[in-house]
Design a protein around this motif. Structure first.
Motif, mmCIF file in Angstrom:
data_model
loop_
_atom_site.group_PDB
_atom_site.id
_atom_site.type_symbol
_atom_site.label_atom_id
_atom_site.label_comp_id
_atom_site.label_asym_id
_atom_site.label_seq_id
_atom_site.Cartn_x
_atom_site.Cartn_y
_atom_site.Cartn_z
ATOM 1 N N TYR A 1 0.857 -1.176 0.000
ATOM 2 C CA TYR A 1 0.000 0.000 0.000
ATOM 3 C C TYR A 1 0.902 1.238 0.000
ATOM 4 C CZ TYR A 1 -3.376 -3.446 1.704
ATOM 5 O OH TYR A 1 -4.159 -4.551 1.856
ATOM 6 N N PHE A 2 0.438 2.255 -0.733
ATOM 7 C CA PHE A 2 1.214 3.491 -0.810
ATOM 8 C C PHE A 2 0.309 4.669 -0.463
ATOM 9 C CE2 PHE A 2 3.264 0.472 -3.613
ATOM 10 C CZ PHE A 2 4.604 0.583 -3.263
ATOM 11 N N ASP B 1 0.803 12.832 3.854
ATOM 12 C CA ASP B 1 -0.346 13.325 4.605
ATOM 13 C C ASP B 1 -1.338 12.221 4.933
ATOM 14 O OD1 ASP B 1 0.678 15.863 4.523
ATOM 15 O OD2 ASP B 1 -0.334 16.351 2.618
ATOM 16 N N GLY B 2 -1.081 11.026 4.463
ATOM 17 C CA GLY B 2 -1.961 9.908 4.781
ATOM 18 C C GLY B 2 -2.989 9.603 3.727
ATOM 19 N N GLU B 3 -2.952 10.256 2.560
ATOM 20 C CA GLU B 3 -3.918 9.962 1.499
ATOM 21 C C GLU B 3 -3.466 8.717 0.752
ATOM 22 O OE1 GLU B 3 -5.600 11.931 -2.670
ATOM 23 O OE2 GLU B 3 -4.322 13.108 -1.320
ATOM 24 N N ILE B 4 -4.381 7.766 0.563
ATOM 25 C CA ILE B 4 -4.047 6.505 -0.098
ATOM 26 C C ILE B 4 -3.877 6.737 -1.594
ATOM 27 C CG2 ILE B 4 -4.814 4.158 -0.595
ATOM 28 C CD1 ILE B 4 -6.359 4.197 2.012
ATOM 29 N N ILE B 5 -2.734 6.350 -2.112
ATOM 30 C CA ILE B 5 -2.435 6.498 -3.537
ATOM 31 C C ILE B 5 -2.811 5.235 -4.291
ATOM 32 C CG2 ILE B 5 -0.597 6.876 -5.227
ATOM 33 C CD1 ILE B 5 0.898 8.453 -3.113
ATOM 34 N N SER B 6 -2.386 4.133 -3.771
ATOM 35 C CA SER B 6 -2.627 2.863 -4.449
ATOM 36 C C SER B 6 -2.508 1.750 -3.403
ATOM 37 C CB SER B 6 -1.614 2.651 -5.570
ATOM 38 O OG SER B 6 -1.807 1.394 -6.202
ATOM 39 N N PRO B 7 -3.346 0.724 -3.480
ATOM 40 C CA PRO B 7 -4.487 0.578 -4.388
ATOM 41 C C PRO B 7 -5.682 1.317 -3.854
ATOM 42 C CG PRO B 7 -4.326 -1.351 -3.013
ATOM 43 C CD PRO B 7 -3.177 -0.474 -2.648
ATOM 44 N N HIS B 8 -6.676 1.538 -4.742
ATOM 45 C CA HIS B 8 -7.893 2.202 -4.322
ATOM 46 C C HIS B 8 -8.815 1.195 -3.649
ATOM 47 C CE1 HIS B 8 -6.819 5.960 -6.223
ATOM 48 N NE2 HIS B 8 -6.504 5.300 -7.336
ATOM 49 N N GLY B 9 -9.655 1.641 -2.815
ATOM 50 C CA GLY B 9 -10.598 0.756 -2.121
ATOM 51 C C GLY B 9 -10.658 1.093 -0.646
ATOM 52 N N ARG B 10 -11.573 0.477 0.002
ATOM 53 C CA ARG B 10 -11.782 0.726 1.433
ATOM 54 C C ARG B 10 -11.126 -0.396 2.231
ATOM 55 N NH1 ARG B 10 -18.171 2.589 1.770
ATOM 56 N NH2 ARG B 10 -17.957 4.432 0.419
ATOM 57 N N ASN B 11 -9.972 -0.127 2.722
ATOM 58 C CA ASN B 11 -9.263 -1.097 3.555
ATOM 59 C C ASN B 11 -9.248 -0.575 4.986
ATOM 60 O OD1 ASN B 11 -7.233 -2.624 4.920
ATOM 61 N ND2 ASN B 11 -6.457 -3.278 2.906
ATOM 62 N N LYS B 12 -10.138 -1.136 5.829
ATOM 63 C CA LYS B 12 -10.280 -0.635 7.197
ATOM 64 C C LYS B 12 -8.995 -0.833 7.990
ATOM 65 C CE LYS B 12 -15.269 -1.360 7.494
ATOM 66 N NZ LYS B 12 -16.373 -2.038 8.228
ATOM 67 N N LEU C 1 4.852 6.968 1.207
ATOM 68 C CA LEU C 1 5.009 6.022 2.326
ATOM 69 C C LEU C 1 4.455 4.664 1.913
ATOM 70 C CD1 LEU C 1 3.936 8.258 5.358
ATOM 71 C CD2 LEU C 1 6.239 7.877 4.432
ATOM 72 N N MET C 2 5.228 3.640 2.154
ATOM 73 C CA MET C 2 4.815 2.286 1.771
ATOM 74 C C MET C 2 4.449 1.486 3.034
ATOM 75 S SD MET C 2 6.897 -0.671 -0.330
ATOM 76 C CE MET C 2 8.042 -1.034 0.999
ATOM 77 N N TYR C 3 3.313 0.794 2.948
ATOM 78 C CA TYR C 3 2.877 -0.138 4.002
ATOM 79 C C TYR C 3 2.771 -1.525 3.403
ATOM 80 C CZ TYR C 3 1.584 4.028 6.687
ATOM 81 O OH TYR C 3 1.608 5.208 7.350
#
Length: 455
Positions: A87-88, A92-103, A142-144
């Motif tokens: 996950y990237f 600021d914490g905005e999800i770049i990729s992938p899109h979707g709702r990952n709680k 940032l990579m997770y």
């Protein structure tokens, strides 16, 4: 290291309580550090591998063309089939990729956003780790990393997740400790109980072990030992007094009977002289039985032996049967077995013999004995078909010198000590004796004696 000694029972319980509380607190503090569902620092070996992966991705995307999202999408899709998801996000914490709702990701981003201090946390079956810096020219992301957790959850986690198992484990862990605590707390009480039981059987001996342990029981044990010594001294003084009285009474009685015999020789037989001799003989017999009763109450525990019912009473019963036949009476009893009995043989034989001879003396023509055993108790029932004893006097016939108001009185020649001796002997052996109406018309005596082992 020397631990303090707690002399008070309450101090011991208080110390154990605080020790238990300390163990619980330490456990509650340590469990989160061992729970993978809590936030933890990534182990050094895994962190080095993740940092190398982030550095490799940074170098690759720097050489590729296209927008940042397009470049990163290749890496988010690449290892998904291996149970790994990248996950990237922006700084600021905005999800770049992938899109979707990952709680899980959204939650993890809020608690782990410092690339200088990457963290990891387990969400269900996914272990989230990060963040790690990935740079593309002038842009920083940032990579997770999320990977499927294939390891078996720790045992304590499985227990904590299932209340019934948690209750079961708590019981299994606490039960031995509570049993040990109960054993330690009750040990002085059991010692005191055993000492009281020994005193009840006539063993008037102090026990030094009673004066050890917690202060409360130590004081109680010391008081108990003082009581035992005082009782022992009192009984010994009573025994000496009775012995002295017996000696002082027997001497004039002997002189009285000698003088009576001389008077008979000079003057011949007469009712008055015969009455004097009879009363002197009865008085001497009473003194002997009284001394026997006293000695029994004091010294019965000194000659305890392992025996059985057949060895104890068979010969005495055969003699009693012969004596009954000589008086035109019938004495019957069921078969004696080798029921184990621990006690003073002479006292046990004398106790039963006194009851049987009373039944022969006062029964009309029938005396029956019945022996039976149930678990660890021997029951002996003696019946006769004599006149019996009034209901209101049944409990009094075991008192010393007591005579009932019927045929069992002074004119029959008794001293009133026979059944008292029997009752004392049975009580000395932790048994009981009672009197009641007999189904065949006279008196029934029931004796209960404990066996030394189940039969």
């Amino acid at each position: 290291m020397r631990f303090p000694r707690f002399s008070s029972l309450y101090s011991r319980i208080f110390a154990i309580f605080w020790l238990t509380l300390l163990v619980v607190v330490v456990t509650l503090v340590l469990l989160p550090n061992l729970d993978p569902r809590a936030q933890h620092t990534i182990p050094a070996q895994n962190l080095k591998r993740l940092q190398d992966s982030a550095q490799d991705i940074s170098e690759r995307i720097s050489d590729e063309r296209g927008s940042l999202k397009q470049k990163l999408k290749r890496y988010t899709d690449r290892d998904n089939h291996k149970g790994i998801q990248l996950y990237f996000t922006t700084e600021d914490g905005e999800i770049i990729s992938p899109h979707g709702r990952n709680k899980a990701l959204r939650n993890f981003i809020t608690i782990a956003d410092d690339p200088q201090n990457p963290r990891q946390k387990l969400y269900g079956r996914w272990m989230m780790a990060g963040p790690l810096k990935v740079t593309d020219q002038q842009q920083t992301t940032l990579m997770y990393i999320g990977r499927i957790w294939r390891e078996t959850p720790p045992f304590f986690i499985q227990i904590l997740d299932k209340p019934f198992q948690l209750l079961l484990v708590t019981m299994l862990v606490s039960t031995p400790f509570l049993l040990w605590l109960a054993w330690v707390v009750s040990l002085p009480a059991r010692r005191l109980q055993r000492a009281a039981e020994r005193v009840a059987t006539g063993h008037f001996e102090a026990d030094p072990k009673l004066e050890t342990g917690p202060r409360e029981f130590k004081q109680a044990g010391a008081s108990f030992n003082q009581m035992v010594l005082a009782i022992n001294q009192m009984i010994s003084g009573q025994q000496r007094l009775l012995s002295d009285i017996s000696h002082e009474l027997r001497s004039p009685l002997t002189r009285l009977r000698m003088a009576n015999a001389l008077a008979k020789r000079k003057q011949g037989e007469s009712k008055e002289l015969t009455r004097i001799d009879t009363e002197a003989e009865r008085l001497e017999k009473m003194i002997s039985e009284l001394l026997e009763l006293s000695r029994m109450q004091v010294n019965s525990h000194e000659q305890l032996e392992n025996s059985d019912a057949h060895s104890l009473w068979y010969e005495m019963l055969e003699d009693a049967r012969f004596e009954a036949e000589q008086n035109n009476k019938s004495l019957t009893y069921n078969a004696l077995k080798e029921w184990p009995i621990n006690g003073n043989p002479n006292l046990l034989i004398s106790a039963l013999e006194n009851v049987i001879r009373n039944a022969i003396k006062y029964g009309n023509d029938t005396i029956t004995l019945h022996f039976s055993v149930q678990k660890k108790q021997l029951t002996i029932v003696i019946d006769d078909n004599g006149e019996g004893v009034p209901d209101d006097e049944l409990n009094d016939i075991f008192r010393p010198f007591y005579r009932v108001s019927t045929a069992r009185d002074r004119s029959s020649g008794g001293t009133g000590l026979g059944l008292a001796i029997t009752e004392s002997a049975i009580r000395q052996h932790s048994g009981t004796i009672n009197a009641s109406k007999s189904p065949i018309g006279g008196l029934r005596i029931t004796i209960l004696l404990p066996l030394s082992q189940p039969y």
